[in-house]
Scaffold this active site. Structure first.
Site, PDB file in Angstrom:
ATOM      1  N   GLU A 148      30.846  69.936  15.950  1.00 38.46           N
ATOM      2  CA  GLU A 148      30.362  69.071  14.966  1.00 38.46           C
ATOM      3  C   GLU A 148      29.453  69.764  14.042  1.00 38.46           C
ATOM      4  OE1 GLU A 148      28.624  64.553  14.829  1.00 38.46           O
ATOM      5  OE2 GLU A 148      28.600  65.811  16.581  1.00 38.46           O
ATOM      6  N   LYS A 161      33.383  60.759  10.311  1.00 43.13           N
ATOM      7  CA  LYS A 161      32.956  60.307  11.496  1.00 43.13           C
ATOM      8  C   LYS A 161      32.410  58.861  11.375  1.00 43.13           C
ATOM      9  CE  LYS A 161      29.377  61.034  15.231  1.00 43.13           C
ATOM     10  NZ  LYS A 161      28.453  61.969  15.799  1.00 43.13           N
ATOM     11  N   CYS A 186      32.730  63.805  18.214  1.00 46.03           N
ATOM     12  CA  CYS A 186      31.867  63.411  19.025  1.00 46.03           C
ATOM     13  C   CYS A 186      31.751  61.919  19.485  1.00 46.03           C
ATOM     14  CB  CYS A 186      30.272  63.707  18.391  1.00 46.03           C
ATOM     15  SG  CYS A 186      29.124  64.081  19.557  1.00 46.03           S
TER      16      CYS A 186
END
Length: 282
Positions: free
Chosen positions: A51, A120, A153
């Site tokens: 990330e 995200k 994540c």
């Protein structure tokens, strides 16, 4: 889904850290390209990097995050395709700028360019100071390396995400992460790895995790890069070996067959009609 991706045989995968330097976008892109070439030279067809690998993570200010962000069509990001093998795919996190808005995004890149960008959707901790949450579901992308589901994540800590990707036909979950090191009992695995193993086993969906190593501005990383097979067991991990990738060969056919034993199927046995009634009781 395309016939080409559906017929993909066993796929060599690689995931791990690169020497990310906070704010050094051009240097980070060069390191990403070098890591991609090295993994491809080792035979990897699916390469996953962390990330925010282009920018770093521990920003001190919004201005610092803005200075490290790039557009999804930035020529420097697109140029990473030159490092990707013809039959391969790179998944890498980057700080995306779209107008005045920033996202923690993941680019899916093939030899011919950027195949998809995912923003995200679940932000952790201080991330909301700098980034907006994406408003599109994690995708399943047809690639030369198979049907690649993408999350970033904290996304993967919501069981709905890997399960939805499995239902959408993903062969593998590519997971770029920045996992800060947290305390755990001696002998136990990092909690994020435990969750990733559970997600893999619950849906027979392999998970390829790329985490950071070392530390950034005093934040130590978990160094949790790993390849987790469809049975939920770790098949490759290299903790403590900085810039050494976890590598393995995954068979997409094992992920597509959701049967367990002679009488059960992880997806066919679901009872969504009953799950909705549980929510109605709130």
């Amino acid at each position: 889904m395309t016939d080409a991706s559906a017929s993909t045989g066993p796929v060599a995968v690689a995931a791990g850290p690169v020497g990310v330097v906070l704010g050094d976008v051009d240097g980070n892109l060069a390191r990403i390209a070098a890591a991609t070439r090295a993994a491809a030279a080792g035979g990897a067809r699916l390469i996953v990097l962390p990330e925010l690998a282009t920018s770093g993570y521990v920003f001190a200010s919004r201005a610092e995050a803005e200075a490290a962000a790039i557009a999804a069509d930035d020529a420097r990001l697109v140029a990473l395709s030159a490092a990707v093998p013809e039959n391969g795919t790179l998944v890498v996190g980057f700080a995306e700028r779209s107008g005045d808005v920033l996202f923690s995004s993941a680019a899916v890149i093939g030899a011919d360019g950027v195949l998809a960008v995912y923003r995200k959707t679940h932000l952790w901790g201080e991330e909301s100071r700098f980034f907006a949450a994406g408003d599109a579901a994690p995708p399943v992308v047809d690639t030369p390396a198979g049907r690649v589901g993408v999350a970033v994540c904290y996304d993967a800590e919501f069981p709905e995400v890997p399960r939805a990707l499995a239902l959408a036909g993903a062969d593998v979950l590519a997971l770029p992460v920045n996992w800060p090191l947290v305390p755990r009992p001696r002998g136990e695995r990092p909690p994020e790895i435990v969750l990733a193993m559970a997600a893999a086993r619950a849906s027979k969906l392999p998970v390829v995790v790329a985490d950071r190593a070392g530390e950034e501005r005093g934040v130590p990383w978990t160094d949790g890069s790993a390849v987790i097979g469809p049975d939920g067991w770790i098949v490759s991990a290299e903790p403590g070996a900085r810039d050494v990738f976890a590598t393995a060969v995954l068979d997409p056919g094992l992920a597509r067959d959701k049967r367990i034993g002679d009488r059960n199927d992880l997806l066919a046995d679901r009872r969504p009609d009953l799950y909705g009634s549980l929510l109605d009781r709130r």
